[in-house]
Design an enzyme around this catalytic site. Structure first.
Site, PDB file in Angstrom:
ATOM      1  CG  PHE A 189      43.417  45.454  37.885  1.00 36.48           C
ATOM      2  CD1 PHE A 189      44.326  45.305  38.920  1.00 36.48           C
ATOM      3  CD2 PHE A 189      43.623  44.727  36.732  1.00 36.48           C
ATOM      4  CE1 PHE A 189      45.417  44.464  38.802  1.00 36.48           C
ATOM      5  CE2 PHE A 189      44.704  43.885  36.602  1.00 36.48           C
ATOM      6  CZ  PHE A 189      45.609  43.752  37.639  1.00 36.48           C
ATOM      7  CB  CYS A 243      39.602  49.495  28.835  1.00 39.31           C
ATOM      8  SG  CYS A 243      40.555  48.591  27.578  1.00 39.31           S
ATOM      9  CB  SER A 253      37.245  42.667  35.183  1.00 38.68           C
ATOM     10  OG  SER A 253      37.419  44.060  35.443  1.00 38.68           O
ATOM     11  CB  CYS A 265      40.678  46.543  24.407  1.00 41.57           C
ATOM     12  SG  CYS A 265      40.584  48.221  23.758  1.00 41.57           S
ATOM     13  CD  GLU A 299      40.969  37.238  44.538  1.00 41.38           C
ATOM     14  OE1 GLU A 299      40.357  36.753  43.557  1.00 41.38           O
ATOM     15  OE2 GLU A 299      41.623  38.292  44.466  1.00 41.38           O
ATOM     16  CB  ALA A 300      34.068  33.762  45.854  1.00 39.14           C
ATOM     17  CD  GLN A 301      38.320  34.448  41.860  1.00 42.72           C
ATOM     18  OE1 GLN A 301      37.362  35.020  42.377  1.00 42.72           O
ATOM     19  NE2 GLN A 301      39.542  34.942  41.897  1.00 42.72           N
TER      20      GLN A 301
END
Length: 184
Positions: free
Chosen positions: A19, A145, A17, A180, A89-91
């Site tokens: 961070f 989280c 995710s 969450c 940042e492959a996405q």
């Protein structure tokens, strides 16, 4: 006849995710390759200009010089004379990145890819799932989280945007755990 290490390429994927330290880990591996005097090139998507146009920068401001490119095909063209190829940042590169990474690894290159494995809805974020299936090495990072402190593997979008791609940092996203996370 025994093959040397340079004769074999491979793909390493660092995912998780926002961070979770994906970029920090990518930069750590790139720095180690540089210390070993390997020919290294680092790529970033042109769309990600949050911190710099010419560097990959982690959220804690660590940075390494990078080539800013529009497409995965540009990576293939520019990576020919390097032994280690980093991609942050492959996405943002789309499905074409899978073919490019596979070709580079088959040509004897070490390819290190970092990216989000889930989008803001919690759905798989291509091309990371496809890269995971062909990678020799996978690292899944967890964040903490920002609501409860449990391990987090989701990126909670804070804006109302429904666009799949929205570049941002702490002003637009929070790391969230399964409990969450408020999927959209």
């Amino acid at each position: 006849m025994m093959n040397s290490l340079r004769d074999t390429g491979w793909i390493e994927v660092i995912c998780g995710s926002m961070f979770s330290g994906k970029t920090e880990e990518l930069l750590r591996r790139i720095r180690l390759a540089q210390i070993a005097k390997q020919k290294v090139i680092l790529f970033k998507p042109r769309i990600d200009d949050r911190y710099s146009d010419s560097h990959v920068v982690s959220h804690d401001q660590r940075k390494v010089e990078a080539a800013s490119v529009k497409s995965a095909n540009e990576i293939a063209e520019r990576a020919l004379y390097y032994h280690v190829i980093g991609i942050d940042e492959a996405q943002f590169f789309g499905m074409e990145l899978v073919k490019v990474c596979d070709q580079l690894a088959s040509a004897g290159k070490r390819v290190i890819v970092s990216g989000l494995d889930q989008d803001y809805k919690g759905d798989p974020f291509e091309p990371i799932p496809q890269l995971l299936s062909i990678a020799e090495s996978i690292t899944k990072n967890l964040a903490i989280c920002m609501r409860c402190g449990n391990p987090a593997n989701r990126s909670q979008r804070l804006s109302e945007s429904k666009e799949r791609v929205e570049v941002g940092g702490t002003e637009r996203y929070e790391a969230r755990c399964r409990r969450c996370f408020e999927g959209s």
